[in-house]
Write an enzyme that holds these catalytic residues in place. Structure first.
Site, PDB file in Angstrom:
ATOM      1  N   GLY A 111       0.816  -1.202   0.000  1.00 34.01           N
ATOM      2  CA  GLY A 111       0.000   0.000   0.000  1.00 34.01           C
ATOM      3  C   GLY A 111       0.851   1.254   0.000  1.00 34.01           C
ATOM      4  O   GLY A 111       0.537   2.249  -0.661  1.00 34.01           O
ATOM      5  N   SER A 112       1.956   1.182   0.749  1.00 35.99           N
ATOM      6  CA  SER A 112       2.890   2.324   0.780  1.00 35.99           C
ATOM      7  C   SER A 112       3.402   2.641  -0.626  1.00 35.99           C
ATOM      8  O   SER A 112       3.412   3.787  -1.067  1.00 35.99           O
ATOM      9  CB  SER A 112       4.087   2.004   1.686  1.00 35.99           C
ATOM     10  OG  SER A 112       3.666   1.659   2.991  1.00 35.99           O
ATOM     11  N   TYR A 138      -3.210   7.261   7.479  1.00 38.05           N
ATOM     12  CA  TYR A 138      -2.010   6.431   7.320  1.00 38.05           C
ATOM     13  C   TYR A 138      -2.007   5.951   5.882  1.00 38.05           C
ATOM     14  O   TYR A 138      -2.809   5.100   5.506  1.00 38.05           O
ATOM     15  CB  TYR A 138      -2.017   5.233   8.275  1.00 38.05           C
ATOM     16  CG  TYR A 138      -0.711   4.453   8.289  1.00 38.05           C
ATOM     17  CD1 TYR A 138      -0.350   3.633   7.218  1.00 38.05           C
ATOM     18  CD2 TYR A 138       0.169   4.544   9.353  1.00 38.05           C
ATOM     19  CE1 TYR A 138       0.847   2.939   7.207  1.00 38.05           C
ATOM     20  CE2 TYR A 138       1.376   3.842   9.361  1.00 38.05           C
ATOM     21  CZ  TYR A 138       1.707   3.045   8.278  1.00 38.05           C
ATOM     22  OH  TYR A 138       2.892   2.342   8.282  1.00 38.05           O
ATOM     23  N   ASP A 240      -7.847   5.658  -1.139  1.00 44.93           N
ATOM     24  CA  ASP A 240      -6.906   4.676  -0.585  1.00 44.93           C
ATOM     25  C   ASP A 240      -7.728   3.524   0.004  1.00 44.93           C
ATOM     26  O   ASP A 240      -8.209   3.594   1.119  1.00 44.93           O
ATOM     27  CB  ASP A 240      -6.039   5.341   0.490  1.00 44.93           C
ATOM     28  CG  ASP A 240      -5.069   4.360   1.128  1.00 44.93           C
ATOM     29  OD1 ASP A 240      -4.137   4.813   1.828  1.00 44.93           O
ATOM     30  OD2 ASP A 240      -5.237   3.139   0.947  1.00 44.93           O
ATOM     31  N   VAL A 242      -6.592   0.488   0.484  1.00 41.80           N
ATOM     32  CA  VAL A 242      -5.634  -0.554   0.854  1.00 41.80           C
ATOM     33  C   VAL A 242      -6.165  -1.442   1.966  1.00 41.80           C
ATOM     34  O   VAL A 242      -6.065  -2.661   1.918  1.00 41.80           O
ATOM     35  CB  VAL A 242      -4.281   0.090   1.253  1.00 41.80           C
ATOM     36  CG1 VAL A 242      -3.347  -0.918   1.907  1.00 41.80           C
ATOM     37  CG2 VAL A 242      -3.623   0.711   0.023  1.00 41.80           C
ATOM     38  N   LYS A 243      -6.758  -0.834   3.004  1.00 37.02           N
ATOM     39  CA  LYS A 243      -7.208  -1.687   4.114  1.00 37.02           C
ATOM     40  C   LYS A 243      -8.698  -1.995   4.050  1.00 37.02           C
ATOM     41  O   LYS A 243      -9.103  -3.111   4.355  1.00 37.02           O
ATOM     42  CB  LYS A 243      -6.887  -1.060   5.464  1.00 37.02           C
ATOM     43  CG  LYS A 243      -7.197  -2.026   6.592  1.00 37.02           C
ATOM     44  CD  LYS A 243      -6.816  -1.711   8.000  1.00 37.02           C
ATOM     45  CE  LYS A 243      -5.663  -0.982   8.341  1.00 37.02           C
ATOM     46  NZ  LYS A 243      -5.416  -0.914   9.801  1.00 37.02           N
TER      47      LYS A 243
HETATM   48  C1  LIG Z   1      -5.164   2.800   4.487  1.00 35.86           C
HETATM   49  C2  LIG Z   1      -3.756   2.315   4.344  1.00 35.86           C
HETATM   50  N1  LIG Z   1      -3.043   2.689   3.255  1.00 35.86           N
HETATM   51  C3  LIG Z   1      -1.776   2.262   3.087  1.00 35.86           C
HETATM   52  C4  LIG Z   1      -1.152   1.462   4.033  1.00 35.86           C
HETATM   53  C5  LIG Z   1       0.253   0.981   3.781  1.00 35.86           C
HETATM   54  O1  LIG Z   1       0.203  -0.381   3.416  1.00 35.86           O
HETATM   55  P1  LIG Z   1       1.538  -1.256   3.606  1.00 35.86           P
HETATM   56  O2  LIG Z   1       1.823  -1.306   5.085  1.00 35.86           O
HETATM   57  O3  LIG Z   1       1.164  -2.598   3.032  1.00 35.86           O
HETATM   58  O4  LIG Z   1       2.617  -0.587   2.838  1.00 35.86           O
HETATM   59  C6  LIG Z   1      -1.845   1.065   5.181  1.00 35.86           C
HETATM   60  C7  LIG Z   1      -1.152   0.282   6.211  1.00 35.86           C
HETATM   61  N2  LIG Z   1      -1.587   0.250   7.386  1.00 35.86           N
HETATM   62  C8  LIG Z   1      -0.874  -0.218   8.563  1.00 35.86           C
HETATM   63  C9  LIG Z   1       0.398  -0.965   8.315  1.00 35.86           C
HETATM   64  C10 LIG Z   1       1.386  -0.849   9.448  1.00 35.86           C
HETATM   65  C11 LIG Z   1       0.949  -1.439  10.754  1.00 35.86           C
HETATM   66  C12 LIG Z   1      -0.267  -0.825  11.336  1.00 35.86           C
HETATM   67  N3  LIG Z   1      -1.463  -1.269  10.687  1.00 35.86           N
HETATM   68  C13 LIG Z   1      -1.790  -1.062   9.377  1.00 35.86           C
HETATM   69  O5  LIG Z   1      -2.807  -1.600   8.902  1.00 35.86           O
HETATM   70  C14 LIG Z   1      -3.173   1.494   5.329  1.00 35.86           C
HETATM   71  O6  LIG Z   1      -3.901   1.119   6.417  1.00 35.86           O
END
Ligand SMILES: Cc1ncc(COP(=O)(O)O)c(/C=N/[C@@H]2CCCCNC2=O)c1O
Length: 435
Positions: A111-112, A138, A240, A242-243
């Site tokens: 996601g980053s 985030y 975004d 991603v989650k």
């Molecule tokens: C909305 C959203 N966008 C991007 C990201 C980044 O994804 P990556 O950690 O796979 O690079 C995340 C990552 N979230 C963090 C990852 C680090 C540990 C804390 N919990 C998360 O879910 C996210 O929730």
């Protein structure tokens, strides 16, 4: 070997730089909605590895797809050659967003990665240097994705010079006394005419539910109005997902709940089903504006792409968005019952299987840290999020069942009761910094 042995070996061999630990979890396997620890204990995983194991563990469709791809790999990336799994994945992703006309796909690892690539591409392609994002957001853990984030865990990171952070309205925490988000809209309208000129803003980055910031569901209509306001200035809208995307909220795309269509969608976590995979769907004018601009050696590798294809196919074939909606609603109803008799619970909220349980934020009591530790002892895996580290985050596998929920509710009920009774000491959780 015991779980402690494995955990001790982890501590001896792997640095803290990349760890976010809440209890001594040391895993050797997984199946379905459960993970297996070194002692052979089966734990019900309500996090799905922060949402990455969307299909749960060892899903047959994933096993078959990855085994086939890794046994006959079509190269190792899209960097300098096309490969069938990557093309099929890109075509499948485009088919999920027909409303985004003239789009193409960028493939990455995380996601980053995806948010970073889109941030760099939209500013370079448009010549606009400014970015709008939300306080508490985030968007990643790499330099440029942290640069456009607003989460308190990243205060050490350099923010983008052209970043403007705006409040994420929460009905439980109204901005300037207004829970609807209306005062935020007024603020943004003012900013775009003054200190953050709209014609200089390349994109607005949105989490349709702000998850690491506290699993905050936006007020009805807020995102629709905000995106319409930004579009008046030609600002690109990035969702975004991603989650909370890919069926987790009960719809395939989380933005669909708020009746807006983004220009760019970022995917990660669950897209790979536990393998490193991310993607962005964006206008061709953005993704084609240059070559060798956002490339990495293994981007679009055929094994991860095959996993992504299996994930998308399984979400569709097994109607996992419907399951998330149905089982998520069942879960929320059960959590509301817990809310009635646990004084530490402030609010229960969410959509589908993206759920937050907000606890009393008293930092001296550390209720969330102690509850997740106690739940781990009793057989559950879940973590906490939130700018005050007080929101239990539930992002379980999309294949979660109602019997799983019944088991989870029983353990959560006992964990909360034990914490409220003082069963978990400060010393017990001291080795686990959490966030
Ligand atoms: C909305 C959203 N966008 C991007 C990201 C980044 O994804 P990556 O950690 O796979 O690079 C995340 C990552 N979230 C963090 C990852 C680090 C540990 C804390 N919990 C998360 O879910 C996210 O929730």
């Amino acid at each position: 070997m015991t779980a402690n042995d494995l955990y001790a070996r982890d501590e001896a061999a792997i640095g803290n730089l990349q760890k976010l630990r809440f209890f001594p979890s040391a895993l050797t396997g997984g199946a379905g909605t459960r993970v297996i620890d070194q002692s052979g204990r089966s734990l019900l995983d309500l996090s799905a590895a922060w949402g990455a194991a969307g299909l749960g563990y060892g899903h047959p469709a994933l096993v078959e797809a990855v085994a086939r791809a890794v046994a006959n790999p079509a190269g190792a990336s899209v960097l300098s050659s096309a490969n069938l799994p990557a093309v099929e994945l890109a075509e499948s992703l485009l088919a999920t967003v027909p409303e985004i006309e003239g789009a193409k796909v960028w493939l990455g690892h995380s996601g980053s990665d995806a948010n970073e690539a889109m941030f760099r591409a939209v500013t370079a392609a448009t010549g606009r240097s400014r970015i709008l994002a939300f306080a508490g957001a985030y968007h990643g853990g790499t330099a440029a994705s942290m640069a456009i984030s607003g989460h308190s865990v990243q205060t050490h990171a350099a923010r983008h010079a052209g970043l403007t952070l705006i409040p994420y309205p929460a009905e439980s925490r109204p901005f300037m006394g207004d829970a609807t988000g209306g005062r935020v809209l007024e603020l943004v309208e003012h900013l775009l005419k003054t200190t953050c000129p709209g014609e200089q803003v390349a994109a607005l980055f949105i989490e349709p539910i702000q998850s690491d910031g506290g699993m905050i569901v936006p007020p009805p209509g807020f995102l629709k109005e905000l995106t319409a306001l930004c579009r008046r200035y030609g600002i690109l809208i990035v969702s975004d997902e991603v989650k909370v995307g890919l069926a987790r909220t009960g719809k395939l795309h989380a933005y669909a709940h708020d009746d807006f269509v983004p220009d760019i969608v970022c995917f990660g976590k669950g897209l790979g089903g536990g393998l490193p995979l991310a993607a962005a769907v964006a206008p061709a004018r953005i993704l084609d504006f240059a070559s060798s601009f956002a490339m990495q050696t293994l981007h679009g590798n055929p094994v991860s792409a095959a996993a992504g294809l299996a994930v998308l196919d399984t979400i569709k074939r097994d109607r996992l968005a419907d399951n998330a909606a149905t089982v998520g609603s069942y879960f929320l109803d059960g959590l509301e019952r817990l809310h009635q008799h646990h004084r530490t619970i402030r609010e229960v909220r969410g959509r589908g299987l993206a759920i937050g349980i907000e606890l009393d934020p008293d930092r001296t009591r550390r209720y969330a840290a102690k509850t997740v530790y106690r739940a781990f002892e009793l057989g559950l895996v879940l973590y906490y999020v939130g700018l005050e580290s007080n929101v239990l985050e539930l992002t379980p596998p999309l294949v979660l069942t109602k019997p799983d929920v019944d088991e989870a509710l029983q353990i959560l009920d006992r964990s909360l009761a034990d914490v409220e009774a003082g069963v978990v000491s400060d010393q017990t959780i001291a080795p686990f910094t959490g966030w």
